[in-house]
Design an enzyme around this catalytic site. Sequence first.
Site, mmCIF file in Angstrom:
data_model
loop_
_atom_site.group_PDB
_atom_site.id
_atom_site.type_symbol
_atom_site.label_atom_id
_atom_site.label_comp_id
_atom_site.label_asym_id
_atom_site.label_seq_id
_atom_site.Cartn_x
_atom_site.Cartn_y
_atom_site.Cartn_z
ATOM 1 N N TYR A 53 -0.158 1.340 -8.652
ATOM 2 C CA TYR A 53 -0.283 -0.082 -8.290
ATOM 3 C C TYR A 53 -1.027 -0.888 -9.365
ATOM 4 O O TYR A 53 -1.072 -2.118 -9.290
ATOM 5 C CB TYR A 53 -1.014 -0.260 -6.951
ATOM 6 C CG TYR A 53 -0.387 0.429 -5.759
ATOM 7 C CD1 TYR A 53 0.927 0.896 -5.796
ATOM 8 C CD2 TYR A 53 -1.102 0.623 -4.592
ATOM 9 C CE1 TYR A 53 1.479 1.546 -4.704
ATOM 10 C CE2 TYR A 53 -0.549 1.273 -3.494
ATOM 11 C CZ TYR A 53 0.741 1.734 -3.567
ATOM 12 O OH TYR A 53 1.282 2.371 -2.481
ATOM 13 N N HIS A 111 2.009 10.937 -4.871
ATOM 14 C CA HIS A 111 2.685 9.696 -4.456
ATOM 15 C C HIS A 111 4.125 9.927 -3.963
ATOM 16 O O HIS A 111 4.522 9.397 -2.923
ATOM 17 C CB HIS A 111 2.665 8.695 -5.616
ATOM 18 C CG HIS A 111 2.740 7.271 -5.186
ATOM 19 N ND1 HIS A 111 2.051 6.260 -5.798
ATOM 20 C CD2 HIS A 111 3.436 6.678 -4.187
ATOM 21 C CE1 HIS A 111 2.324 5.111 -5.197
ATOM 22 N NE2 HIS A 111 3.159 5.338 -4.215
HETATM 23 N N1 LIG Z 1 3.212 5.577 -0.350
HETATM 24 C C1 LIG Z 1 4.139 4.717 -0.705
HETATM 25 O O1 LIG Z 1 5.149 5.079 -1.317
HETATM 26 C C2 LIG Z 1 3.964 3.271 -0.359
HETATM 27 C C3 LIG Z 1 5.037 2.374 -0.525
HETATM 28 C C4 LIG Z 1 4.834 1.037 -0.194
HETATM 29 C C5 LIG Z 1 3.611 0.625 0.293
HETATM 30 N N2 LIG Z 1 2.569 1.510 0.420
HETATM 31 C C6 LIG Z 1 1.231 1.096 0.932
HETATM 32 O O2 LIG Z 1 1.405 0.511 2.191
HETATM 33 C C7 LIG Z 1 0.751 -0.757 2.228
HETATM 34 C C8 LIG Z 1 1.468 -1.654 3.193
HETATM 35 O O3 LIG Z 1 2.788 -1.876 2.742
HETATM 36 P P1 LIG Z 1 3.287 -3.320 2.295
HETATM 37 O O4 LIG Z 1 2.134 -4.111 1.773
HETATM 38 O O5 LIG Z 1 4.435 -3.082 1.375
HETATM 39 O O6 LIG Z 1 3.920 -3.850 3.632
HETATM 40 P P2 LIG Z 1 3.305 -4.375 5.025
HETATM 41 O O7 LIG Z 1 1.845 -4.229 5.077
HETATM 42 O O8 LIG Z 1 4.113 -3.759 6.108
HETATM 43 O O9 LIG Z 1 3.698 -5.869 4.939
HETATM 44 C C9 LIG Z 1 3.027 -6.772 4.095
HETATM 45 C C10 LIG Z 1 3.649 -8.142 4.286
HETATM 46 O O10 LIG Z 1 3.577 -8.474 5.658
HETATM 47 C C11 LIG Z 1 2.905 -9.711 5.857
HETATM 48 N N3 LIG Z 1 2.045 -9.533 7.045
HETATM 49 C C12 LIG Z 1 0.879 -8.857 7.144
HETATM 50 N N4 LIG Z 1 0.411 -8.902 8.398
HETATM 51 C C13 LIG Z 1 1.306 -9.625 9.122
HETATM 52 C C14 LIG Z 1 1.385 -10.014 10.475
HETATM 53 N N5 LIG Z 1 0.439 -9.677 11.347
HETATM 54 N N6 LIG Z 1 2.449 -10.746 10.877
HETATM 55 C C15 LIG Z 1 3.427 -11.090 10.003
HETATM 56 N N7 LIG Z 1 3.401 -10.751 8.700
HETATM 57 C C16 LIG Z 1 2.351 -10.031 8.264
HETATM 58 C C17 LIG Z 1 2.129 -9.980 4.583
HETATM 59 O O11 LIG Z 1 2.150 -11.356 4.268
HETATM 60 P P3 LIG Z 1 0.766 -12.251 4.166
HETATM 61 O O12 LIG Z 1 -0.073 -11.654 3.066
HETATM 62 O O13 LIG Z 1 1.294 -13.602 3.842
HETATM 63 O O14 LIG Z 1 0.129 -12.132 5.527
HETATM 64 C C18 LIG Z 1 2.953 -9.222 3.534
HETATM 65 O O15 LIG Z 1 3.982 -10.050 3.021
HETATM 66 C C19 LIG Z 1 0.786 -1.223 0.759
HETATM 67 O O16 LIG Z 1 -0.143 -2.242 0.512
HETATM 68 C C20 LIG Z 1 0.518 0.080 0.043
HETATM 69 O O17 LIG Z 1 -0.876 0.315 0.016
HETATM 70 C C21 LIG Z 1 2.741 2.827 0.116
#
Ligand SMILES: NC(=O)c1ccc[n+]([C@@H]2O[C@H](COP(=O)([O-])OP(=O)(O)OC[C@H]3O[C@@H](n4cnc5c(N)ncnc54)[C@H](OP(=O)(O)O)[C@@H]3O)[C@@H](O)[C@H]2O)c1
Length: 279
Positions: A53, A111
């Site tokens: 990241y 990862h």
């Molecule tokens: N291990 C892996 O391969 C992998 C892959 C992808 C991600 N990850 C990890 O997982 C974490 C979460 O995934 P992500 O950030 O991709 O997706 P997520 O947390 O599911 O979604 C983030 C998005 O959702 C919005 N959001 C957050 N809370 C909300 C709510 N209560 N209602 C409506 N919308 C909301 C945010 O917008 P706003 O900021 O505008 O609220 C942002 O655009 C990442 O930060 C990373 O650390 C790991």
Amino acid sequence: MEQLSIPHVPLLDGGSIPLVGTGTLFAKGNELADGLAACINDGYRLLDTAAQYANEVAVGEGVRRSAVPREEIFITTKIAGVDQGRDFTRRGLEDSLRKLGTDYVDLLLIHWPNPSRALAVETWQEMLELQAEGLVKHVGVSNFLAHHLEELYRATGVWPVVDQIQLSPALARTELRAFLTERGIVAEGWRPLGRAERALEQHIVNTIAARHGVDGSQVVLRWAVQQGAVVIPASKSRERWLRNADLFGFELSDQEMTELATLDLGEDKAWDADTHEEW
Ligand SMILES: NC(=O)c1ccc[n+]([C@@H]2O[C@H](COP(=O)([O-])OP(=O)(O)OC[C@H]3O[C@@H](n4cnc5c(N)ncnc54)[C@H](OP(=O)(O)O)[C@@H]3O)[C@@H](O)[C@H]2O)c1
């Protein structure tokens, strides 16, 4: 506002992990550091980052800007594909520690399994050494399927404590999670809101939310934590990050869990870790 109180779930190795944490892909630099410090001050303890990241410096800065001591915070980072293999893994972790400004991480994950390179077992063996040396408290993996996990266990006799997987009611990963549960491995959901799969727009989610006087996002996240899965949603909005961790004042009924099960699009719609690789 009262601080959030986030329960922990036990890990196979005798430790525990908070059921809700924050992802770190919502901002960069100062904005990320300040956002994380504010999340921590509100009660978040689990932070999810990765070498890939390129934000570990800001994550470490967020911890230092918060009012909470380092040892009360649970930092997860991940070994990137390029750092898999003997020696590379150690260097990858050392680089992460330097960027985070800490001398240990709480949880280190591989990862992606990246099967074409066949380095996951070597990486796992090296991670167990790093754990024995105290540079890492807990060791786990991300995006591993059952047969990838079995390969690690066959080589070392040690199961990862966590498998961080794509997980939401729209990608329920039922068979994989049954495999994890049988072995005591904690599932941790990435993209747990299922936004790309439009989980939050589903009528059933909003009907259940209205019944409990909560938001659709809370229903979707509650679905996971109620089954013992950790979630790491990310938001730059304080209102949302508070709501995303406010999951412990209501319970979904068996009937509601059955209704949410109808949202599952199936394993085919999840990223396939046998073919999707990230270096
Ligand atoms: N291990 C892996 O391969 C992998 C892959 C992808 C991600 N990850 C990890 O997982 C974490 C979460 O995934 P992500 O950030 O991709 O997706 P997520 O947390 O599911 O979604 C983030 C998005 O959702 C919005 N959001 C957050 N809370 C909300 C709510 N209560 N209602 C409506 N919308 C909301 C945010 O917008 P706003 O900021 O505008 O609220 C942002 O655009 C990442 O930060 C990373 O650390 C790991």
